[in-house]
Write an enzyme that holds these catalytic residues in place. Sequence first.
Site, PDB file in Angstrom:
ATOM      1  N   LYS A  25       0.749  -0.666  -0.079  1.00 14.71           N
ATOM      2  CA  LYS A  25      -0.290   0.055  -0.110  1.00 14.71           C
ATOM      3  C   LYS A  25       0.873   0.936   0.280  1.00 14.71           C
ATOM      4  CE  LYS A  25      -4.297  -1.620   2.116  1.00 14.71           C
ATOM      5  NZ  LYS A  25      -4.651  -1.040   3.675  1.00 14.71           N
ATOM      6  N   LYS A  64      -1.570   1.873   9.655  1.00 12.18           N
ATOM      7  CA  LYS A  64      -2.311   0.843   9.080  1.00 12.18           C
ATOM      8  C   LYS A  64      -1.172   0.170   8.649  1.00 12.18           C
ATOM      9  CE  LYS A  64      -5.414   2.078   6.274  1.00 12.18           C
ATOM     10  NZ  LYS A  64      -5.779   3.027   5.083  1.00 12.18           N
ATOM     11  N   GLY A 110     -10.062  -5.508   6.846  1.00 16.63           N
ATOM     12  CA  GLY A 110      -9.420  -4.620   7.852  1.00 16.63           C
ATOM     13  C   GLY A 110      -8.694  -5.223   8.918  1.00 16.63           C
ATOM     14  N   LYS A 143      -3.671  10.040   7.821  1.00 20.87           N
ATOM     15  CA  LYS A 143      -4.014  10.761   8.575  1.00 20.87           C
ATOM     16  C   LYS A 143      -5.618   9.931   8.856  1.00 20.87           C
ATOM     17  CE  LYS A 143      -5.946  15.336   9.313  1.00 20.87           C
ATOM     18  NZ  LYS A 143      -5.979  15.544  11.064  1.00 20.87           N
ATOM     19  N   HIS A 166     -16.495   5.536   2.355  1.00 16.03           N
ATOM     20  CA  HIS A 166     -16.208   4.844   1.641  1.00 16.03           C
ATOM     21  C   HIS A 166     -16.839   4.379   0.287  1.00 16.03           C
ATOM     22  CE1 HIS A 166     -14.018   1.149   0.409  1.00 16.03           C
ATOM     23  NE2 HIS A 166     -14.335   0.627  -0.685  1.00 16.03           N
ATOM     24  N   ARG A 193      -7.875  -8.285  -7.769  1.00 16.87           N
ATOM     25  CA  ARG A 193      -8.838  -9.092  -7.523  1.00 16.87           C
ATOM     26  C   ARG A 193     -10.978  -8.762  -7.894  1.00 16.87           C
ATOM     27  NH1 ARG A 193     -11.553  -8.881  -2.578  1.00 16.87           N
ATOM     28  NH2 ARG A 193      -9.953  -7.492  -1.207  1.00 16.87           N
TER      29      ARG A 193
HETATM   30  P1  ADP Z   1     -13.584  -6.886  -0.305  1.00 13.75           P
HETATM   31  O1  ADP Z   1     -15.446  -7.047   0.568  1.00 13.75           O
HETATM   32  O2  ADP Z   1     -13.939  -5.283  -0.580  1.00 13.75           O
HETATM   33  O3  ADP Z   1     -13.901  -8.111  -1.414  1.00 13.75           O
HETATM   34  P2  ADP Z   1     -12.754  -8.101   2.242  1.00 13.75           P
HETATM   35  O4  ADP Z   1     -10.926  -7.083   2.233  1.00 13.75           O
HETATM   36  O5  ADP Z   1     -13.585  -8.122   2.660  1.00 13.75           O
HETATM   37  O6  ADP Z   1     -12.295  -7.510   0.472  1.00 13.75           O
HETATM   38  O7  ADP Z   1     -11.914  -9.242   1.321  1.00 13.75           O
HETATM   39  C1  ADP Z   1     -12.415 -10.326   1.150  1.00 13.75           C
HETATM   40  C2  ADP Z   1     -12.224 -11.609   0.939  1.00 13.75           C
HETATM   41  O8  ADP Z   1     -10.932 -12.242   1.401  1.00 13.75           O
HETATM   42  C3  ADP Z   1     -13.044 -11.837   2.608  1.00 13.75           C
HETATM   43  O9  ADP Z   1     -13.906 -13.979   2.103  1.00 13.75           O
HETATM   44  C4  ADP Z   1     -12.312 -11.785   3.581  1.00 13.75           C
HETATM   45  O10 ADP Z   1     -12.468 -13.301   4.816  1.00 13.75           O
HETATM   46  C5  ADP Z   1     -10.549 -12.496   2.683  1.00 13.75           C
HETATM   47  N1  ADP Z   1      -9.973 -11.740   3.265  1.00 13.75           N
HETATM   48  C6  ADP Z   1      -9.058 -10.438   2.768  1.00 13.75           C
HETATM   49  N2  ADP Z   1      -7.764 -10.340   2.950  1.00 13.75           N
HETATM   50  C7  ADP Z   1      -7.569 -11.460   3.527  1.00 13.75           C
HETATM   51  C8  ADP Z   1      -6.596 -11.851   4.310  1.00 13.75           C
HETATM   52  N3  ADP Z   1      -5.717 -10.598   4.666  1.00 13.75           N
HETATM   53  N4  ADP Z   1      -6.136 -12.977   4.386  1.00 13.75           N
HETATM   54  C9  ADP Z   1      -6.941 -14.267   4.153  1.00 13.75           C
HETATM   55  N5  ADP Z   1      -8.471 -14.182   4.027  1.00 13.75           N
HETATM   56  C10 ADP Z   1      -8.347 -12.230   3.316  1.00 13.75           C
HETATM   57  P1  ADP Z   2      -7.711  -3.193   3.812  1.00 13.92           P
HETATM   58  O1  ADP Z   2      -7.064  -3.558   2.850  1.00 13.92           O
HETATM   59  O2  ADP Z   2      -8.142  -3.352   5.306  1.00 13.92           O
HETATM   60  O3  ADP Z   2      -9.470  -2.824   2.931  1.00 13.92           O
HETATM   61  P2  ADP Z   2      -8.651   0.447   3.467  1.00 13.92           P
HETATM   62  O4  ADP Z   2      -7.314   0.826   4.005  1.00 13.92           O
HETATM   63  O5  ADP Z   2      -9.283  -0.480   2.211  1.00 13.92           O
HETATM   64  O6  ADP Z   2      -7.870  -1.244   4.599  1.00 13.92           O
HETATM   65  O7  ADP Z   2      -9.147   0.764   4.574  1.00 13.92           O
HETATM   66  C1  ADP Z   2     -10.919  -0.081   5.026  1.00 13.92           C
HETATM   67  C2  ADP Z   2     -11.726   0.584   5.748  1.00 13.92           C
HETATM   68  O8  ADP Z   2     -10.892   1.272   6.888  1.00 13.92           O
HETATM   69  C3  ADP Z   2     -12.081   1.632   4.930  1.00 13.92           C
HETATM   70  O9  ADP Z   2     -13.115   1.523   4.270  1.00 13.92           O
HETATM   71  C4  ADP Z   2     -12.269   2.851   6.419  1.00 13.92           C
HETATM   72  O10 ADP Z   2     -13.672   2.634   6.385  1.00 13.92           O
HETATM   73  C5  ADP Z   2     -11.181   2.657   6.755  1.00 13.92           C
HETATM   74  N1  ADP Z   2      -9.979   3.509   6.872  1.00 13.92           N
HETATM   75  C6  ADP Z   2      -8.954   2.827   5.932  1.00 13.92           C
HETATM   76  N2  ADP Z   2      -8.184   4.276   6.135  1.00 13.92           N
HETATM   77  C7  ADP Z   2      -9.103   5.556   6.659  1.00 13.92           C
HETATM   78  C8  ADP Z   2      -7.857   6.757   7.295  1.00 13.92           C
HETATM   79  N3  ADP Z   2      -6.809   6.906   7.465  1.00 13.92           N
HETATM   80  N4  ADP Z   2      -9.148   7.797   7.205  1.00 13.92           N
HETATM   81  C9  ADP Z   2     -10.567   6.700   8.208  1.00 13.92           C
HETATM   82  N5  ADP Z   2     -11.195   5.015   8.057  1.00 13.92           N
HETATM   83  C10 ADP Z   2      -9.970   4.241   7.340  1.00 13.92           C
HETATM   84 MG    MG Z   3      -9.649  -1.940   1.304  1.00 12.99          MG
END
Ligand code: ADP
Ligand code: ADP
Ligand code: MG
Length: 462
Positions: free
Chosen positions: A116, A158, A165, A201, A208, A291
Amino acid sequence: MLKRILIANRGEIAVRIIRACRELSVETIAVYTESDREELHTMLADRAVCIGRDRPESGYLNMENIIEAAKLTGCDAIHPGFGFLSENPRFAEMCEENDIVFIGPNSSVISLLGDKIRARQIVSQAGVSIVPGSDGPLPGIEEAKQCARKIGYPVMIKASAGGGGRGMRRAESEEELENAMMEAKTEAEVSFGDGTIYMEKLITDPKHIEFQILADSFGNIIHLGDRNCCVQRRNQKMLEEAPDFRLSDEMRTKMGRDAVLAAKTAGYENAGTVEFIVDGSDYYFIEMNTRLQVEHPVTEMITGTDIVKQQIRIASGLRLNMAQQDIVIRGHSIECRVCAEDIYNDYAPDPSEINFLHLPSGLGVRVESALYSGMRISPFYDSMILKVITYGDTRLEAVRRMRRALGETIIRGCKTNLPVLQLILYNREFLRGDYNTGFMEKHGDHLLELYDAAGGRLNESV
Ligand code: ADP
Ligand code: ADP
Ligand code: MG
């Protein structure tokens, strides 16, 4: 066109991919672990191959066995779905080395965007705004303090390799900084084997909003509009809708253009998602997911495009068969992620046996599931068991249809989050369409209290 695809996944997404393959006359090979022998995807695919035991590293994450299974069954491609190996650059590289098409971008793009910090750097150089934060990794507490003083508290620490998450912690003040860094780092090391962290920040209660991208191997890139994914619990999505109800046309156009620019800058190919957080009229890139996404159906419903088929076409080396001006957004769609969870026990997974099942249907209702009556939900994998998607000419129709569809959904034997999903659909703030990512934190507990107080009945006063 590709002829035979191995699907390196399980559950509803494996079934979803099999469906697209069938309609394209592409043969499918399912893989499964020992305890997954009776899962639906093994029954629906043309063939199924056991790849190992249930521990992740010996099952759906076992790269050698999966490649071997693809070779033994004569597959020309692998679809990784989401989760598992879908964002693993080494796996994409192994496919490349074995002359198997990986349905997704190439390994170096996965590796670039999976980091990231690097993703922030390249999209920002291209002129897309990113959340103010550290320029690179945070080496220690002193650098973190300095950076936080510059951008101002609150801040978010992060994980650079983060996903789902995880590896994310807030710090409201300098006192909380060291602890937040330690927690984020430890979680990132455990979850991703990489403790690199950076700072952004913390945008208070942002929205989102993300854009679905399609890119072919000829450099054509388009987007299929936006999705609102603000209903999140612990930064994980629960309910998504498309399009966002409140986004102005001007912002939608600008964000769509930036999403395409971000993908172009990364040399992107295949389907992907550019995620933004939105604060009033400001928006910031947060990451690009390389993906298929869980919530892709809502985009399919409002654009009439089958994203999985598009992925297969692109991976077959075909040109995109549509241009940006061909994409017309029609109506509104909502997706609910139904999980086998105990909402009264901090949403702990409840992998039990389903002894009775009735899934919703009727006009405008779509179900993505791998459930059947009598099955045992596996304790080894994600608790999401079913996606219910509705379509309506208007947002209100999609909402009312979802209430109806969830009302028809009967799952006995295991606990689910269905009541919470229903309650969201009656919440006034949600109904106005101007909610943000703070929604569940603000309403989550309250929703349950009202539900209990009303004896499990739903009404619009929640
Ligand atoms: P999105 O919903 O935006 O496609 P998510 O972050 O919710 O992305 O992840 C999608 C799927 O991948 C979910 O079923 C989640 O459990 C799985 N997943 C995401 N990150 C990981 C990870 N680091 N290890 C294992 N499973 C993951
Ligand atoms: P992941 O790879 O786990 O999906 P993201 O960077 O996409 O991580 O962030 C997941 C969620 O966390 C976002 O949809 C938002 O709700 C929250 N988030 C991430 N970064 C920030 C930020 N800088 N400030 C506030 N909320 C954030
Ligand atoms: Mg995300």
